[in-house]
Design a protein around this motif. Structure first.
Motif, PDB file in Angstrom:
ATOM      1  N   ASN A   1       0.823  -1.213   0.000  1.00  0.00           N
ATOM      2  CA  ASN A   1       0.000   0.000   0.000  1.00  0.00           C
ATOM      3  C   ASN A   1       0.860   1.268   0.000  1.00  0.00           C
ATOM      4  O   ASN A   1       0.397   2.346   0.366  1.00  0.00           O
ATOM      5  CB  ASN A   1      -0.938   0.001   1.210  1.00  0.00           C
ATOM      6  CG  ASN A   1      -0.183  -0.018   2.524  1.00  0.00           C
ATOM      7  OD1 ASN A   1       1.031  -0.202   2.544  1.00  0.00           O
ATOM      8  ND2 ASN A   1      -0.903   0.157   3.624  1.00  0.00           N
ATOM      9  N   VAL A   2       2.129   1.142  -0.401  1.00  0.00           N
ATOM     10  CA  VAL A   2       3.069   2.269  -0.369  1.00  0.00           C
ATOM     11  C   VAL A   2       3.493   2.639  -1.784  1.00  0.00           C
ATOM     12  O   VAL A   2       3.883   1.768  -2.573  1.00  0.00           O
ATOM     13  CB  VAL A   2       4.320   1.915   0.465  1.00  0.00           C
ATOM     14  CG1 VAL A   2       5.341   3.048   0.405  1.00  0.00           C
ATOM     15  CG2 VAL A   2       3.934   1.615   1.907  1.00  0.00           C
ATOM     16  N   TYR A   3       3.413   3.929  -2.100  1.00  0.00           N
ATOM     17  CA  TYR A   3       3.957   4.423  -3.356  1.00  0.00           C
ATOM     18  C   TYR A   3       5.450   4.706  -3.166  1.00  0.00           C
ATOM     19  O   TYR A   3       5.823   5.479  -2.280  1.00  0.00           O
ATOM     20  CB  TYR A   3       3.241   5.693  -3.805  1.00  0.00           C
ATOM     21  CG  TYR A   3       1.813   5.475  -4.240  1.00  0.00           C
ATOM     22  CD1 TYR A   3       1.517   4.934  -5.490  1.00  0.00           C
ATOM     23  CD2 TYR A   3       0.747   5.792  -3.391  1.00  0.00           C
ATOM     24  CE1 TYR A   3       0.205   4.712  -5.886  1.00  0.00           C
ATOM     25  CE2 TYR A   3      -0.564   5.588  -3.780  1.00  0.00           C
ATOM     26  CZ  TYR A   3      -0.830   5.043  -5.032  1.00  0.00           C
ATOM     27  OH  TYR A   3      -2.131   4.832  -5.424  1.00  0.00           O
ATOM     28  N   VAL A   4       6.277   4.073  -3.989  1.00  0.00           N
ATOM     29  CA  VAL A   4       7.721   4.289  -3.951  1.00  0.00           C
ATOM     30  C   VAL A   4       8.091   5.126  -5.171  1.00  0.00           C
ATOM     31  O   VAL A   4       7.861   4.713  -6.314  1.00  0.00           O
ATOM     32  CB  VAL A   4       8.488   2.956  -3.949  1.00  0.00           C
ATOM     33  CG1 VAL A   4       9.994   3.201  -4.015  1.00  0.00           C
ATOM     34  CG2 VAL A   4       8.143   2.147  -2.704  1.00  0.00           C
ATOM     35  N   ILE A   5       8.644   6.304  -4.925  1.00  0.00           N
ATOM     36  CA  ILE A   5       8.966   7.252  -5.992  1.00  0.00           C
ATOM     37  C   ILE A   5      10.482   7.303  -6.156  1.00  0.00           C
ATOM     38  O   ILE A   5      11.212   7.604  -5.202  1.00  0.00           O
ATOM     39  CB  ILE A   5       8.455   8.667  -5.663  1.00  0.00           C
ATOM     40  CG1 ILE A   5       6.989   8.626  -5.176  1.00  0.00           C
ATOM     41  CG2 ILE A   5       8.634   9.601  -6.852  1.00  0.00           C
ATOM     42  CD1 ILE A   5       5.997   8.183  -6.205  1.00  0.00           C
TER      43      ILE A   5
END
Length: 519
Positions: free
Chosen positions: A75-79
């Motif tokens: 559930n984590v956006y990694v940019i």
């Protein structure tokens, strides 16, 4: 139980997805480009199938032709960011939103529950620790106070190499492992500055590391491998209570236990000495930590921060020096130019010292070029966003993990001409002094903004002094039947695939070395 949990997670994901779809404004900016995620788990399966993860991420950035990539893991956006202008938006223009650290199993364990500076999230504790580190531990005044201890270690590493040249000539033919030299120098240095002694045990008679130091160094290497190492349970936190999914937790717990076995007993003993009045004069950084009054640190905070300092110093100096020496040996003109500068500024009848560094622009340019072309890690430590924001026209949702690509910045063809070539001259700007920091983020040496590294002065000094001593003190040749240095990287990290092993021969007058030999 796992099936039930996954079913509930999937249901929650679908409800959240549709709720978000119908309540979000059409004017909301898009996410950065990236792979289409699966429900709830996102791209975790692809991540697990494409190890090492950092090479998979950079490959996707190349294939997508983007300098900002978004991957959803759990559930984590990694940019991931590889453009200096976009990186500056994160780290300087809106750094108060992007200056915290994400919660991570490895970071939590390494920092003793976020008690240090580098891994702690934004908050009162981080502000307190940063102020202490900047004003009491790594300040200019403290740097001057510790000069004699640094001089001792600068001499000791030269003494060790000299002994390798002389006493072991028949066994090793004068061969020196430059990686081991760099690791020994950096770990000895930080131990001397913190504990007042270069060894945990007795060390070796020739100046080399003993069993305790080798065990300690091995544990540091393992910790550095696993801190923020794309662990599955960091992206699906509920799994932490069920399983050590990828074995990260067991490995890092054991490594931390080994490292702190050597360190913590010394800290407890020193605290007791001050409490009992046995020790009354400050001589090293541990004494300083213990005697800070406003605010006073407890034993757990001191132990966590000392491990933080040791980890920061351990790998950066050795990695940079090994790569710089390897590249310079592969290009004799560069090596000769560095030797010529040292002979011109320092001469051959005394050793190079810290007061010479201001005039050693080409040596510093070699260090900076190694930092650029061969950074110690593919990404900086990740940041976590504390609010929804827009960067480079893209939505960066609250809670996203932002990683600035060190290799993306420093090997960027839009920033650097011929970026894969080692060329120190690119940093020479007339009479202007070469500095290792780069606040424009064309290289990611010491970062910038609120989370910029407070150890710039110490790190720059140690790295430049070690390279200067190696180049001034010895002639370096490749072993027989090796026409050039193999410059390939490890698959799993950015370290040199094969340690640099070279033949060292003293190049200064012989009378300079015995004083070190008997130190």
């Amino acid at each position: 139980m796992i099936i039930i949990i996954l079913f509930l997670m999937s249901t929650f994901y679908l409800l959240s997805f549709f709720l978000n779809k119908f309540t979000t404004s059409k004017l909301r900016p898009p996410l950065p480009p990236g792979p289409t995620p699966l429900p709830y788990i996102g791209s975790l399966i692809s991540m697990l199938r494409n190890k090492p993860t950092f090479r998979w991420i950079h490959r996707m950035m190349d294939e997508t032709n983007t300098n900002i990539l978004c991957i959803r893991l759990g559930n984590v956006y990694v940019i991931s960011v590889s453009d200096p202008n976009i990186a500056l938006e994160f780290l300087k223009d809106t750094d108060r939103i992007f200056s915290s650290r994400p919660d991570s199993m490895s970071a939590y364990l390494t920092s003793g529950g976020y008690l240090n500076t580098a891994l702690a999230p934004m908050g009162d504790h981080w502000k307190m620790m940063k102020k202490i580190i900047s004003s009491e531990i790594l300040s200019v005044a403290r740097h001057k106070w510790l000069l004699n201890k640094r001089n001792e270690e600068d001499d000791n590493v030269l003494r060790y190499i000299y002994n390798q040249c002389k006493t072991n000539l028949g066994v090793t033919k004068g061969l020196v492992n430059v990686r081991i030299v760099g690791q020994q120098y950096s770990s000895n240095m930080v131990r001397k500055l913190i504990f007042g002694s270069r060894y945990f045990g007795k060390g070796r008679a020739d100046g080399g590391p003993g069993e305790e130091e080798i065990e300690h160094a091995d544990s540091l290497s393992i910790i550095l491998v696993y801190v923020y190492a794309f662990c599955v349970t960091d992206y699906i936190p509920c799994l932490r209570w069920i399983t050590d999914f990828d074995g990260h937790e067991k490995s890092i717990r054991q490594a931390i236990l080994t490292a702190r076995k050597h360190q913590d007993s010394l800290i407890d003993e020193r605290i007791k000495q001050w409490k009992d009045g046995v020790r009354t004069k400050q001589d090293d950084l541990l004494d300083v930590f213990i005697n800070i009054n406003n605010p006073r640190l407890n034993a757990s905070e001191i132990k966590a921060q000392i491990l933080d300092l040791i980890l920061a110093a351990y790998v950066n100096v050795s990695n940079n020096t090994e790569w710089a020496m390897a590249e310079m040996m592969n290009n004799p003109k560069i090596f000769d130019k560095a030797v010529h500068e040292l002979d011109l500024v320092v001469g051959k009848h005394r050793l190079v010292h810290e007061f010479d560094l201001h005039h050693l622009n080409y040596i510093k340019a070699c260090v900076k070029e190694a930092l650029r072309l061969h950074p110690v890690a593919p990404f900086n430590l990740p940041y976590v966003t504390t609010a929804d924001s827009t960067v480079a026209g893209y939505l960066i949702p609250k809670g996203s993990h932002v990683m600035v690509s060190r290799i993306g910045l420093s090997r960027n063809p839009e920033v650097w001409d011929d970026p894969l070539t080692f060329n120190p001259d690119r940093h020479m700007k007339g009479d202007k002094e070469v500095v290792l920091t780069d606040h424009n983020l064309h290289t990611f040496s010491f970062s910038t903004g609120l989370r910029g590294c407070p150890g710039v002065l110490l790190g720059s000094t140690m790295t430049t002094m070690l390279l200067a001593r190696l180049v001034q003190g010895f002639m370096w040749e490749l072993p027989p039947n090796e026409p050039h240095v193999d410059l390939r990287e490890n698959l799993q990290d950015l370290a040199k695939a094969k340690p640099l092993v070279a033949l060292a021969k003293p190049r200064l007058p012989q009378h300079i070395y015995p004083t070190l030999h008997n130190a």
